[in-house]
Design an enzyme around this catalytic site. Structure first.
Site, PDB file in Angstrom:
ATOM      1  N   GLU A  18      18.590 -32.364  19.683  1.00 25.82           N
ATOM      2  CA  GLU A  18      18.385 -32.028  21.307  1.00 25.82           C
ATOM      3  C   GLU A  18      19.003 -30.712  21.634  1.00 25.82           C
ATOM      4  OE1 GLU A  18      18.714 -34.998  24.406  1.00 25.82           O
ATOM      5  OE2 GLU A  18      20.328 -33.794  25.060  1.00 25.82           O
ATOM      6  N   ARG A 108      13.374 -41.521  34.125  1.00 23.13           N
ATOM      7  CA  ARG A 108      13.811 -41.581  35.372  1.00 23.13           C
ATOM      8  C   ARG A 108      14.508 -40.660  35.968  1.00 23.13           C
ATOM      9  NH1 ARG A 108      17.708 -45.902  38.072  1.00 23.13           N
ATOM     10  NH2 ARG A 108      19.243 -44.207  37.588  1.00 23.13           N
ATOM     11  N   ASP A 110      18.920 -39.319  36.750  1.00 18.33           N
ATOM     12  CA  ASP A 110      20.184 -39.928  37.444  1.00 18.33           C
ATOM     13  C   ASP A 110      19.713 -39.978  39.048  1.00 18.33           C
ATOM     14  OD1 ASP A 110      21.667 -40.770  35.347  1.00 18.33           O
ATOM     15  OD2 ASP A 110      22.369 -38.854  34.884  1.00 18.33           O
ATOM     16  N   GLN A 175      20.749 -43.602  23.994  1.00 20.49           N
ATOM     17  CA  GLN A 175      22.068 -42.789  24.345  1.00 20.49           C
ATOM     18  C   GLN A 175      22.675 -42.906  23.194  1.00 20.49           C
ATOM     19  OE1 GLN A 175      23.692 -41.271  26.693  1.00 20.49           O
ATOM     20  NE2 GLN A 175      23.773 -43.104  28.205  1.00 20.49           N
ATOM     21  N   LYS A 271      24.536 -25.841  19.892  1.00 24.88           N
ATOM     22  CA  LYS A 271      25.657 -25.097  18.892  1.00 24.88           C
ATOM     23  C   LYS A 271      24.993 -25.224  17.450  1.00 24.88           C
ATOM     24  CE  LYS A 271      29.921 -26.607  21.379  1.00 24.88           C
ATOM     25  NZ  LYS A 271      30.728 -27.620  21.621  1.00 24.88           N
TER      26      LYS A 271
HETATM   27  P1  FAD Z   1      14.675 -46.226  33.827  1.00 32.44           P
HETATM   28  O1  FAD Z   1      14.311 -46.537  32.308  1.00 32.44           O
HETATM   29  O2  FAD Z   1      13.956 -46.185  34.897  1.00 32.44           O
HETATM   30  O3  FAD Z   1      16.098 -47.077  33.984  1.00 32.44           O
HETATM   31  C1  FAD Z   1      17.009 -46.901  35.149  1.00 32.44           C
HETATM   32  C2  FAD Z   1      17.788 -48.352  35.441  1.00 32.44           C
HETATM   33  O4  FAD Z   1      16.790 -48.853  36.316  1.00 32.44           O
HETATM   34  C3  FAD Z   1      18.197 -49.119  34.130  1.00 32.44           C
HETATM   35  O5  FAD Z   1      19.435 -49.750  34.649  1.00 32.44           O
HETATM   36  C4  FAD Z   1      17.127 -50.021  34.084  1.00 32.44           C
HETATM   37  O6  FAD Z   1      17.649 -51.294  33.805  1.00 32.44           O
HETATM   38  C5  FAD Z   1      16.675 -50.191  35.565  1.00 32.44           C
HETATM   39  N1  FAD Z   1      15.301 -50.606  35.746  1.00 32.44           N
HETATM   40  C6  FAD Z   1      14.326 -50.155  34.965  1.00 32.44           C
HETATM   41  N2  FAD Z   1      13.015 -50.461  35.429  1.00 32.44           N
HETATM   42  C7  FAD Z   1      13.242 -51.201  36.420  1.00 32.44           C
HETATM   43  C8  FAD Z   1      12.427 -52.139  37.343  1.00 32.44           C
HETATM   44  N3  FAD Z   1      11.042 -52.052  37.268  1.00 32.44           N
HETATM   45  N4  FAD Z   1      13.168 -52.858  38.389  1.00 32.44           N
HETATM   46  C9  FAD Z   1      14.428 -52.814  38.444  1.00 32.44           C
HETATM   47  N5  FAD Z   1      15.495 -51.969  37.462  1.00 32.44           N
HETATM   48  C10 FAD Z   1      14.774 -51.434  36.734  1.00 32.44           C
HETATM   49  N6  FAD Z   1      18.629 -37.079  32.194  1.00 32.44           N
HETATM   50  C11 FAD Z   1      17.992 -36.061  32.644  1.00 32.44           C
HETATM   51  O7  FAD Z   1      18.379 -35.686  33.874  1.00 32.44           O
HETATM   52  N7  FAD Z   1      17.505 -35.077  31.902  1.00 32.44           N
HETATM   53  C12 FAD Z   1      17.225 -35.434  30.643  1.00 32.44           C
HETATM   54  O8  FAD Z   1      16.519 -34.606  29.944  1.00 32.44           O
HETATM   55  C13 FAD Z   1      17.605 -36.794  30.121  1.00 32.44           C
HETATM   56  N8  FAD Z   1      17.449 -36.913  28.695  1.00 32.44           N
HETATM   57  C14 FAD Z   1      17.766 -38.016  28.309  1.00 32.44           C
HETATM   58  C15 FAD Z   1      17.545 -38.365  27.069  1.00 32.44           C
HETATM   59  C16 FAD Z   1      17.971 -39.588  26.374  1.00 32.44           C
HETATM   60  C17 FAD Z   1      17.661 -39.693  25.006  1.00 32.44           C
HETATM   61  C18 FAD Z   1      18.588 -40.578  27.300  1.00 32.44           C
HETATM   62  C19 FAD Z   1      19.154 -41.662  26.628  1.00 32.44           C
HETATM   63  C20 FAD Z   1      19.059 -40.086  28.469  1.00 32.44           C
HETATM   64  C21 FAD Z   1      18.511 -39.099  29.117  1.00 32.44           C
HETATM   65  N9  FAD Z   1      18.850 -38.698  30.338  1.00 32.44           N
HETATM   66  C22 FAD Z   1      18.358 -37.439  30.805  1.00 32.44           C
HETATM   67  C23 FAD Z   1      19.627 -39.525  31.233  1.00 32.44           C
HETATM   68  C24 FAD Z   1      18.880 -40.592  32.173  1.00 32.44           C
HETATM   69  O9  FAD Z   1      17.904 -39.777  32.816  1.00 32.44           O
HETATM   70  C25 FAD Z   1      19.702 -41.459  33.066  1.00 32.44           C
HETATM   71  O10 FAD Z   1      20.353 -42.259  31.775  1.00 32.44           O
HETATM   72  C26 FAD Z   1      18.872 -42.157  34.034  1.00 32.44           C
HETATM   73  O11 FAD Z   1      20.069 -42.850  34.811  1.00 32.44           O
HETATM   74  C27 FAD Z   1      17.926 -43.442  33.489  1.00 32.44           C
HETATM   75  O12 FAD Z   1      16.862 -42.778  32.819  1.00 32.44           O
HETATM   76  P2  FAD Z   1      15.910 -43.665  32.148  1.00 32.44           P
HETATM   77  O13 FAD Z   1      14.399 -43.018  32.116  1.00 32.44           O
HETATM   78  O14 FAD Z   1      16.487 -44.622  31.242  1.00 32.44           O
HETATM   79  O15 FAD Z   1      15.449 -44.944  33.369  1.00 32.44           O
END
Ligand code: FAD
Length: 288
Positions: A18, A108, A110, A175, A271
């Protein structure tokens, strides 16, 4: 350009990296140079993150395109939806098509601090469904072996993860974690929940103490005592800390591969020397 779901299906061990675009455009060239050095290591694919709220949208795609066209490495641009509209996602999909990009990491993102959320997408599953209905892109999504920080209940977290898979995602990337048993337990729990797509462990080589505290504050990741001792001992010696961080991550990867995990994603933090150090430590193992 290849689809990641096909790369993951070949039966060989894969190592991917990444990278992230700069926050400001004037740093683009130096980041691009570091990223192309990482691409020179010929990883199986490279993912390019997307700044919170879409702040780096253009640079994410530009960097992905340079990796792909200049080095021939398959790319996975990330896309977040929490502050985005359908029109913006349509624009991004059109841009991927124009550039021949075949993969997207659908997230999604943050929650914005100003509270301004998207009216079109509440969760990553909404974005995944939207993309799946409109394209044949290979779609990746995020998962959290220790539970997502906002989630109060790990079982509910896995129910929501299943929704992402059912919406059409092809693979999951975790993660970071520093204790492999947490990952193995997670794999067991999601299998029980009927999730069968490939799950790629995300490994973060920690090369300085500040990086560790920042990452842990954001993700809530557990830091085992054995790793804490390493950071405590070497944090004031940058070269030793970097070496220890690369070795710890390499050791995690050796254990994963020994336990038949086929795919490894490394958070390279842009890096090249860290990415190269890990590959050097695995040189014979990756030839098996
Ligand atoms: P979701 O899958 O939507 O989940 C978010 C929260 O909502 C979770 O607590 C879940 O349990 C809950 N949830 C999901 N669906 C529902 C529902 N239907 N009803 C109620 N609750 C629900 N962030 C960036 O800004 N840019 C990046 O490029 C980026 N890359 C990442 C790459 C990886 C491999 C990982 C692990 C994370 C990355 N993130 C990135 C961080 C990520 O955007 C955050 O962790 C964010 O808070 C959650 O994204 P998600 O896609 O997992 O969300």
């Amino acid at each position: 350009m290849e689809k990641i779901r096909d790369i993951l299906n070949t039966g060989s061990v894969t190592v991917s990296f990444e990278v992230f675009p700069p926050k400001k455009a004037d740093a683009y060239e130096s980041v691009r140079d570091a990223v192309l050095q990482i691409a020179d290591l010929k990883p199986s694919f490279m993912s390019v993150t997307y700044g919170a709220g879409g702040t780096t949208a253009g640079m994410t795609v530009e960097l992905a395109d340079e990796i792909s066209t200049r080095r021939g490495v398959p790319v996975l641009p990330h896309l977040t939806c929490v502050a985005s509209s359908r029109a913006h996602v349509d624009e991004m999909l059109a841009r991927y098509k124009e550039l021949g990009i075949q993969n997207v990491m659908a997230l999604r993102g943050d929650l914005p601090q100003d509270g301004r959320k998207s009216e079109d997408f509440a969760h990553a599953s909404d974005l995944i469904r939207y993309i799946r209905e409109r394209s044949d892109l290979c779609i990746g999504a995020a998962c959290y072996p220790e539970g997502h920080v906002e989630s109060r209940n790990k079982s509910r977290d896995i129910d929501f993860l299943k929704m992402k898979v059912d919406a059409g995602c092809d693979f999951l990337t975790t993660q970071m974690f520093f204790d492999n048993t947490i990952f193995y337990n997670f794999l067991y729990r999601i299998l029980q929940a009927g999730i069968h797509v490939p799950v790629i462990p995300g490994i973060m080589p920690i090369t300085n103490a500040r990086q560790l505290s920042r990452s842990v504050a954001l993700s809530g990741t557990n830091v085992p005592e054995s790793f804490r001792a390493i950071v405590d001992r070497f944090q004031d010696h940058p070269d030793a800390m970097k070496q220890a961080g690369i070795l710890y991550a390499s050791h995690q990867i050796v254990d994963l591969i020994a336990n038949d995990i086929k795919h490894i994603h490394v958070y390279s933090m842009n890096k090249p020397e860290v990415a190269a150090g890990i590959l050097k430590n695995l040189s014979e193992i990756l030839c098996l």
